[in-house]
Motif scaffolding. Sequence first.
Motif, PDB file in Angstrom:
ATOM      1  N   ARG A 111       0.813  -1.213   0.000  1.00 11.46           N
ATOM      2  CA  ARG A 111       0.000   0.000   0.000  1.00 11.46           C
ATOM      3  C   ARG A 111       0.849   1.267   0.000  1.00 11.46           C
ATOM      4  O   ARG A 111       0.345   2.348  -0.318  1.00 11.46           O
ATOM      5  N   GLN A 112       2.124   1.149   0.348  1.00 10.11           N
ATOM      6  CA  GLN A 112       3.013   2.308   0.359  1.00 10.11           C
ATOM      7  C   GLN A 112       3.632   2.557  -1.016  1.00 10.11           C
ATOM      8  O   GLN A 112       4.382   3.517  -1.195  1.00 10.11           O
ATOM      9  N   GLY A 113       3.356   1.687  -1.976  1.00 11.73           N
ATOM     10  CA  GLY A 113       3.956   1.832  -3.296  1.00 11.73           C
ATOM     11  C   GLY A 113       5.293   1.126  -3.426  1.00 11.73           C
ATOM     12  O   GLY A 113       5.987   1.272  -4.443  1.00 11.73           O
ATOM     13  N   ASP A 114       5.677   0.356  -2.410  1.00  9.15           N
ATOM     14  CA  ASP A 114       6.932  -0.394  -2.455  1.00  9.15           C
ATOM     15  C   ASP A 114       6.705  -1.734  -3.164  1.00  9.15           C
ATOM     16  O   ASP A 114       5.597  -2.266  -3.193  1.00  9.15           O
ATOM     17  N   ARG A 115       7.801  -2.277  -3.732  1.00  3.69           N
ATOM     18  CA  ARG A 115       7.746  -3.555  -4.432  1.00  3.69           C
ATOM     19  C   ARG A 115       8.857  -4.472  -3.921  1.00  3.69           C
ATOM     20  O   ARG A 115       9.982  -4.030  -3.710  1.00  3.69           O
ATOM     21  N   THR A 116       8.513  -5.717  -3.709  1.00 10.51           N
ATOM     22  CA  THR A 116       9.509  -6.726  -3.351  1.00 10.51           C
ATOM     23  C   THR A 116       9.423  -7.854  -4.368  1.00 10.51           C
ATOM     24  O   THR A 116       8.356  -8.455  -4.550  1.00 10.51           O
ATOM     25  N   GLU A 117      10.540  -8.096  -5.055  1.00  8.12           N
ATOM     26  CA  GLU A 117      10.597  -9.151  -6.064  1.00  8.12           C
ATOM     27  C   GLU A 117      11.492 -10.279  -5.560  1.00  8.12           C
ATOM     28  O   GLU A 117      12.648 -10.049  -5.212  1.00  8.12           O
ATOM     29  N   LEU A 118      10.953 -11.477  -5.522  1.00 10.26           N
ATOM     30  CA  LEU A 118      11.689 -12.665  -5.122  1.00 10.26           C
ATOM     31  C   LEU A 118      11.831 -13.582  -6.333  1.00 10.26           C
ATOM     32  O   LEU A 118      10.835 -13.906  -6.992  1.00 10.26           O
ATOM     33  N   SER A 119      13.065 -13.976  -6.628  1.00  9.95           N
ATOM     34  CA  SER A 119      13.314 -14.903  -7.730  1.00  9.95           C
ATOM     35  C   SER A 119      13.979 -16.155  -7.173  1.00  9.95           C
ATOM     36  O   SER A 119      14.862 -16.067  -6.313  1.00  9.95           O
ATOM     37  N   PHE A 120      13.559 -17.321  -7.680  1.00  8.39           N
ATOM     38  CA  PHE A 120      14.082 -18.594  -7.205  1.00  8.39           C
ATOM     39  C   PHE A 120      14.748 -19.351  -8.348  1.00  8.39           C
ATOM     40  O   PHE A 120      14.271 -19.335  -9.486  1.00  8.39           O
ATOM     41  N   SER A 121      15.861 -20.003  -8.042  1.00  2.02           N
ATOM     42  CA  SER A 121      16.603 -20.734  -9.065  1.00  2.02           C
ATOM     43  C   SER A 121      17.237 -21.983  -8.449  1.00  2.02           C
ATOM     44  O   SER A 121      17.261 -22.140  -7.228  1.00  2.02           O
ATOM     45  N   HIS A 122      17.758 -22.848  -9.311  1.00  2.00           N
ATOM     46  CA  HIS A 122      18.446 -24.069  -8.891  1.00  2.00           C
ATOM     47  C   HIS A 122      17.587 -24.902  -7.919  1.00  2.00           C
ATOM     48  O   HIS A 122      18.048 -25.310  -6.861  1.00  2.00           O
ATOM     49  N   HIS A 123      16.324 -25.096  -8.319  1.00  2.00           N
ATOM     50  CA  HIS A 123      15.426 -25.913  -7.498  1.00  2.00           C
ATOM     51  C   HIS A 123      15.945 -27.345  -7.419  1.00  2.00           C
ATOM     52  O   HIS A 123      16.417 -27.909  -8.402  1.00  2.00           O
ATOM     53  N   GLN A 124      15.848 -27.927  -6.237  1.00  2.00           N
ATOM     54  CA  GLN A 124      16.272 -29.315  -6.027  1.00  2.00           C
ATOM     55  C   GLN A 124      15.211 -30.023  -5.191  1.00  2.00           C
ATOM     56  O   GLN A 124      14.909 -29.604  -4.073  1.00  2.00           O
ATOM     57  N   LEU A 125      14.650 -31.099  -5.749  1.00  2.00           N
ATOM     58  CA  LEU A 125      13.570 -31.826  -5.081  1.00  2.00           C
ATOM     59  C   LEU A 125      14.041 -33.122  -4.430  1.00  2.00           C
ATOM     60  O   LEU A 125      13.276 -33.771  -3.708  1.00  2.00           O
ATOM     61  N   THR A 126      15.262 -33.519  -4.708  1.00  2.00           N
ATOM     62  CA  THR A 126      15.797 -34.755  -4.126  1.00  2.00           C
ATOM     63  C   THR A 126      17.080 -34.456  -3.362  1.00  2.00           C
ATOM     64  O   THR A 126      17.805 -33.508  -3.717  1.00  2.00           O
ATOM     65  N   PRO A 127      17.384 -35.193  -2.333  1.00  4.16           N
ATOM     66  CA  PRO A 127      16.565 -36.294  -1.802  1.00  4.16           C
ATOM     67  C   PRO A 127      15.264 -35.780  -1.178  1.00  4.16           C
ATOM     68  O   PRO A 127      15.175 -34.614  -0.796  1.00  4.16           O
ATOM     69  N   GLU A 128      14.280 -36.668  -1.071  1.00  2.24           N
ATOM     70  CA  GLU A 128      12.966 -36.289  -0.558  1.00  2.24           C
ATOM     71  C   GLU A 128      12.892 -36.349   0.964  1.00  2.24           C
ATOM     72  O   GLU A 128      11.814 -36.188   1.541  1.00  2.24           O
ATOM     73  N   THR A 129      14.022 -36.586   1.600  1.00  2.00           N
ATOM     74  CA  THR A 129      14.102 -36.532   3.065  1.00  2.00           C
ATOM     75  C   THR A 129      15.204 -35.550   3.444  1.00  2.00           C
ATOM     76  O   THR A 129      16.127 -35.289   2.661  1.00  2.00           O
ATOM     77  N   LEU A 130      15.117 -35.008   4.632  1.00  2.00           N
ATOM     78  CA  LEU A 130      16.111 -34.057   5.108  1.00  2.00           C
ATOM     79  C   LEU A 130      17.397 -34.774   5.494  1.00  2.00           C
ATOM     80  O   LEU A 130      17.361 -35.861   6.082  1.00  2.00           O
ATOM     81  N   SER A 131      18.520 -34.159   5.173  1.00  2.00           N
ATOM     82  CA  SER A 131      19.796 -34.677   5.652  1.00  2.00           C
ATOM     83  C   SER A 131      19.925 -34.365   7.145  1.00  2.00           C
ATOM     84  O   SER A 131      19.128 -33.594   7.702  1.00  2.00           O
ATOM     85  N   HIS A 132      20.919 -34.946   7.786  1.00  2.00           N
ATOM     86  CA  HIS A 132      21.132 -34.664   9.203  1.00  2.00           C
ATOM     87  C   HIS A 132      21.378 -33.174   9.410  1.00  2.00           C
ATOM     88  O   HIS A 132      20.847 -32.566  10.364  1.00  2.00           O
ATOM     89  N   GLU A 133      22.160 -32.570   8.519  1.00  2.00           N
ATOM     90  CA  GLU A 133      22.438 -31.122   8.625  1.00  2.00           C
ATOM     91  C   GLU A 133      21.155 -30.315   8.486  1.00  2.00           C
ATOM     92  O   GLU A 133      20.921 -29.366   9.236  1.00  2.00           O
ATOM     93  N   GLU A 134      20.295 -30.701   7.535  1.00  2.00           N
ATOM     94  CA  GLU A 134      19.048 -29.964   7.330  1.00  2.00           C
ATOM     95  C   GLU A 134      18.094 -30.136   8.503  1.00  2.00           C
ATOM     96  O   GLU A 134      17.337 -29.215   8.840  1.00  2.00           O
ATOM     97  N   GLU A 135      18.135 -31.281   9.134  1.00  2.00           N
ATOM     98  CA  GLU A 135      17.296 -31.490  10.330  1.00  2.00           C
ATOM     99  C   GLU A 135      17.653 -30.470  11.412  1.00  2.00           C
ATOM    100  O   GLU A 135      16.774 -29.995  12.140  1.00  2.00           O
ATOM    101  N   GLN A 136      18.934 -30.102  11.492  1.00  2.00           N
ATOM    102  CA  GLN A 136      19.387 -29.166  12.524  1.00  2.00           C
ATOM    103  C   GLN A 136      18.845 -27.755  12.281  1.00  2.00           C
ATOM    104  O   GLN A 136      18.757 -26.959  13.203  1.00  2.00           O
ATOM    105  N   TYR A 137      18.499 -27.439  11.021  1.00  2.00           N
ATOM    106  CA  TYR A 137      17.952 -26.120  10.717  1.00  2.00           C
ATOM    107  C   TYR A 137      16.722 -25.832  11.562  1.00  2.00           C
ATOM    108  O   TYR A 137      16.457 -24.673  11.936  1.00  2.00           O
ATOM    109  N   PHE A 138      15.948 -26.874  11.846  1.00  2.00           N
ATOM    110  CA  PHE A 138      14.661 -26.698  12.507  1.00  2.00           C
ATOM    111  C   PHE A 138      14.725 -26.930  14.012  1.00  2.00           C
ATOM    112  O   PHE A 138      13.696 -27.057  14.678  1.00  2.00           O
ATOM    113  N   LYS A 139      15.953 -26.949  14.550  1.00  2.00           N
ATOM    114  CA  LYS A 139      16.135 -27.066  15.990  1.00  2.00           C
ATOM    115  C   LYS A 139      16.789 -25.787  16.493  1.00  2.00           C
ATOM    116  O   LYS A 139      17.759 -25.302  15.935  1.00  2.00           O
ATOM    117  N   PHE A 140      16.230 -25.228  17.546  1.00  2.00           N
ATOM    118  CA  PHE A 140      16.775 -23.970  18.076  1.00  2.00           C
ATOM    119  C   PHE A 140      16.590 -23.940  19.586  1.00  2.00           C
ATOM    120  O   PHE A 140      15.867 -24.763  20.142  1.00  2.00           O
TER     121      PHE A 140
END
Length: 200
Positions: free
Chosen positions: A171-200
């Motif tokens: 409503r202020q006239g500002d614009r935010t553009e998000l672009s996504f690239s290098h999509h990766q769908l596999t593996p279909e399970t989280l790695s051990h490192e990725e599991e840690q992302y969701f622990k805090f």
Amino acid sequence: MLSLTTIFIIINNTSYAVTLEELQQRFAHQPIVRANFTQIRQIQGIPHPLSSSGQMLISQHKGLWWHQQKPFPLTLLLDDNHMVQIMSGQTPQVITADSNPQLFQFNHLMRALFQADRAVLEENFNIEFSDLGQEKWRLILTPKTSPLDKLFTAITLNGQTHLDAILLTDRQGDRTELSFSHHQLTPETLSHEEEQYFKF
């Protein structure tokens, strides 16, 4: 030599009309999506756009992990119960639905955008879906509920096989553009490192 069935599938796919229902089903069968992102913000009164970039991961079971690398490290974690902001050297800021209902509604919305969750989108927006040909599509969302209608004039999603771009106009006239690239769908399970992302 291509079989008649293969040729038929190829011909059908070239003329296939994408629908929102098909898009939601496609995204529903993507349990984990990893991608790089670039964000460009154009703010009224500031001559040069603000840009940032990093990596994102969305898991249907865990939530959204958003890791900005430039211009400075910043991590956002969005799950069903928390919204966490983590900056280097600082105590993580944790927001819950009870402490900030409006911001948490936006959290819920962001996940719905990435997963094309029609029920959530129709609850909050008037929807205009367009098939652009060659499996490209555009989804224009016009807010109809508060506080979204006080913040945004429209949210536009563009994609093909994946969600490729999001444009937020406010409503202020500002614009935010998000672009996504290098999509990766596999593996279909989280790695051990990725599991840690969701622990805090």
